[in-house]
Design a protein around this motif. Structure first.
Motif, short mmCIF file in Angstrom:
data_model
loop_
_atom_site.label_atom_id
_atom_site.label_comp_id
_atom_site.label_asym_id
_atom_site.label_seq_id
_atom_site.Cartn_x
_atom_site.Cartn_y
_atom_site.Cartn_z
N GLY A 189 7.69 -52.18 -11.15
CA GLY A 189 6.82 -52.80 -10.16
C GLY A 189 6.71 -51.96 -8.90
O GLY A 189 7.19 -50.82 -8.83
N PRO A 190 6.07 -52.50 -7.83
CA PRO A 190 5.92 -51.74 -6.59
C PRO A 190 7.27 -51.55 -5.90
O PRO A 190 8.16 -52.39 -5.98
CB PRO A 190 4.98 -52.60 -5.75
N GLY A 191 7.42 -50.42 -5.26
CA GLY A 191 8.68 -50.10 -4.59
C GLY A 191 9.50 -49.08 -5.34
O GLY A 191 10.41 -48.48 -4.80
N VAL A 192 9.18 -48.85 -6.64
CA VAL A 192 9.85 -47.82 -7.42
C VAL A 192 8.86 -46.68 -7.57
O VAL A 192 7.79 -46.83 -8.17
CB VAL A 192 10.29 -48.35 -8.81
N PHE A 193 9.18 -45.54 -6.98
CA PHE A 193 8.27 -44.41 -7.00
C PHE A 193 8.52 -43.54 -8.22
O PHE A 193 9.63 -43.44 -8.72
CB PHE A 193 8.45 -43.56 -5.73
N MET A 194 7.46 -42.87 -8.66
CA MET A 194 7.55 -41.95 -9.79
C MET A 194 7.80 -40.55 -9.24
O MET A 194 7.25 -40.17 -8.21
CB MET A 194 6.28 -41.99 -10.62
N ALA A 195 8.63 -39.80 -9.93
CA ALA A 195 8.94 -38.43 -9.52
C ALA A 195 7.76 -37.53 -9.84
O ALA A 195 7.11 -37.67 -10.87
CB ALA A 195 10.19 -37.93 -10.24
N MET A 196 7.49 -36.59 -8.94
CA MET A 196 6.38 -35.66 -9.15
C MET A 196 6.94 -34.34 -9.64
O MET A 196 7.64 -33.64 -8.90
CB MET A 196 5.61 -35.44 -7.84
N HIS A 197 6.65 -34.00 -10.90
CA HIS A 197 7.01 -32.70 -11.45
C HIS A 197 5.76 -31.84 -11.48
O HIS A 197 4.67 -32.31 -11.16
CB HIS A 197 7.60 -32.88 -12.86
N PHE A 198 5.90 -30.60 -11.91
CA PHE A 198 4.75 -29.69 -11.86
C PHE A 198 3.66 -30.08 -12.85
O PHE A 198 2.48 -29.78 -12.66
CB PHE A 198 5.19 -28.25 -12.09
N ASN A 199 4.02 -30.81 -13.95
CA ASN A 199 3.00 -31.17 -14.94
C ASN A 199 3.01 -32.65 -15.31
O ASN A 199 2.33 -33.06 -16.24
CB ASN A 199 3.17 -30.33 -16.20
N TYR A 259 4.19 -37.05 -13.98
CA TYR A 259 4.86 -38.06 -13.15
C TYR A 259 5.90 -38.72 -14.04
O TYR A 259 5.64 -39.01 -15.21
CB TYR A 259 3.87 -39.14 -12.68
N TYR A 260 7.09 -39.03 -13.48
CA TYR A 260 8.18 -39.58 -14.30
C TYR A 260 8.88 -40.68 -13.52
O TYR A 260 9.23 -40.50 -12.34
CB TYR A 260 9.17 -38.47 -14.67
N CYS A 261 9.12 -41.83 -14.19
CA CYS A 261 9.87 -42.92 -13.58
C CYS A 261 11.32 -42.83 -14.08
O CYS A 261 11.56 -42.87 -15.28
CB CYS A 261 9.27 -44.28 -13.95
N GLY A 262 12.24 -42.74 -13.17
CA GLY A 262 13.64 -42.61 -13.55
C GLY A 262 14.27 -43.92 -13.97
O GLY A 262 15.32 -43.94 -14.59
N LYS A 263 13.61 -45.05 -13.68
CA LYS A 263 14.18 -46.35 -14.03
C LYS A 263 13.79 -46.77 -15.44
O LYS A 263 14.63 -47.15 -16.24
CB LYS A 263 13.73 -47.40 -13.01
N CYS A 264 12.49 -46.67 -15.76
CA CYS A 264 12.04 -47.13 -17.09
C CYS A 264 11.62 -45.97 -17.99
O CYS A 264 11.17 -46.20 -19.11
CB CYS A 264 10.90 -48.13 -16.95
N HIS A 265 11.70 -44.75 -17.52
CA HIS A 265 11.40 -43.51 -18.28
C HIS A 265 9.93 -43.41 -18.67
O HIS A 265 9.60 -42.77 -19.66
CB HIS A 265 12.29 -43.40 -19.52
N LEU A 266 9.06 -44.01 -17.92
CA LEU A 266 7.63 -43.89 -18.17
C LEU A 266 7.16 -42.53 -17.67
O LEU A 266 7.53 -42.09 -16.58
CB LEU A 266 6.88 -45.01 -17.43
N THR A 267 6.34 -41.85 -18.47
CA THR A 267 5.89 -40.50 -18.14
C THR A 267 4.37 -40.42 -18.25
O THR A 267 3.80 -40.86 -19.25
CB THR A 267 6.54 -39.46 -19.08
N TYR A 268 3.71 -39.84 -17.24
CA TYR A 268 2.27 -39.56 -17.26
C TYR A 268 2.10 -38.06 -17.11
O TYR A 268 2.61 -37.46 -16.16
CB TYR A 268 1.55 -40.25 -16.11
N LEU A 269 1.39 -37.44 -18.07
CA LEU A 269 1.13 -36.01 -17.98
C LEU A 269 -0.06 -35.76 -17.08
O LEU A 269 -1.05 -36.50 -17.11
CB LEU A 269 0.86 -35.43 -19.37
#
Length: 168
Positions: free
Chosen positions: A140-150, A152-162
């Motif tokens: 939900g809101p308040g948990v930010f996704m990590a920005m990698h070079f290629n 976005y990654y969520c460290g809590k639920c492991h959701l990844t967007y290329l």
């Protein structure tokens, strides 16, 4: 090697005395006279307790089997210690030699004021978020996704967007 190895040694007293022999089976009271040898005392202890012993010690010294109790200056109501010989003594294990060095574990780096990366305050005191929020129902809101070079990654639920590049 006992002080009473000489045959002409006469005990200081000839009366019966009570000794306590403490061994693997517990403490056993025995009544003996001063002329009794240590070997006879061992066999008497074995009959009373049901445990065969190899050595008797008194005052830290091992008593020889042929020595008499009177010559060893063992008094009435003294405590003798009975012990058995131990079996085993297996070989010591060889120390293992490692071929590779130990892997160094990752240590988390503490970054001071790291919250400043997530928000931006403009001139009119408006706060904008710089990172993408995780849309998953766990986070939900308040948990930010990590920005990698290629991605976005969520460290809590492991959701990844290329992230797709337009040029390639």
């Amino acid at each position: 090697s006992s002080p009473c190895a000489a045959p002409d040694c006469t005990p200081a007293w000839e009366s019966a005395m009570q000794l306590f022999v403490r061994g693997p089976g517990g403490s056993v009271p025995l009544t003996v006279d001063a002329g009794t040898t240590v070997g006879a005392l061992k066999s008497q202890f074995a009959l009373a307790s049901g445990v065969e012993v190899d050595t008797l010690t008194y005052a830290g010294a091992v008593l020889a089997d042929e020595a008499s109790l009177g010559c060893l200056a063992i008094g009435d109501e003294a405590t003798l210690w009975a012990s058995q010989s131990l079996l085993g003594g297996g070989k010591k294990r060889k120390k293992k030699t490692y071929t590779k060095p130990k892997k160094i574990k990752h240590k988390k780096k503490k970054v001071k004021l790291s919250v400043l990366k997530f928000y931006k305050v403009d001139g009119s005191d408006k706060v904008t978020r710089l990172r993408k929020d995780c849309p998953h129902e766990i986070c939900g809101p308040g948990v930010f996704m990590a920005m990698h070079f290629n991605r976005y990654y969520c460290g809590k639920c492991h959701l990844t967007y290329l992230i797709k590049k337009d040029g390639k």
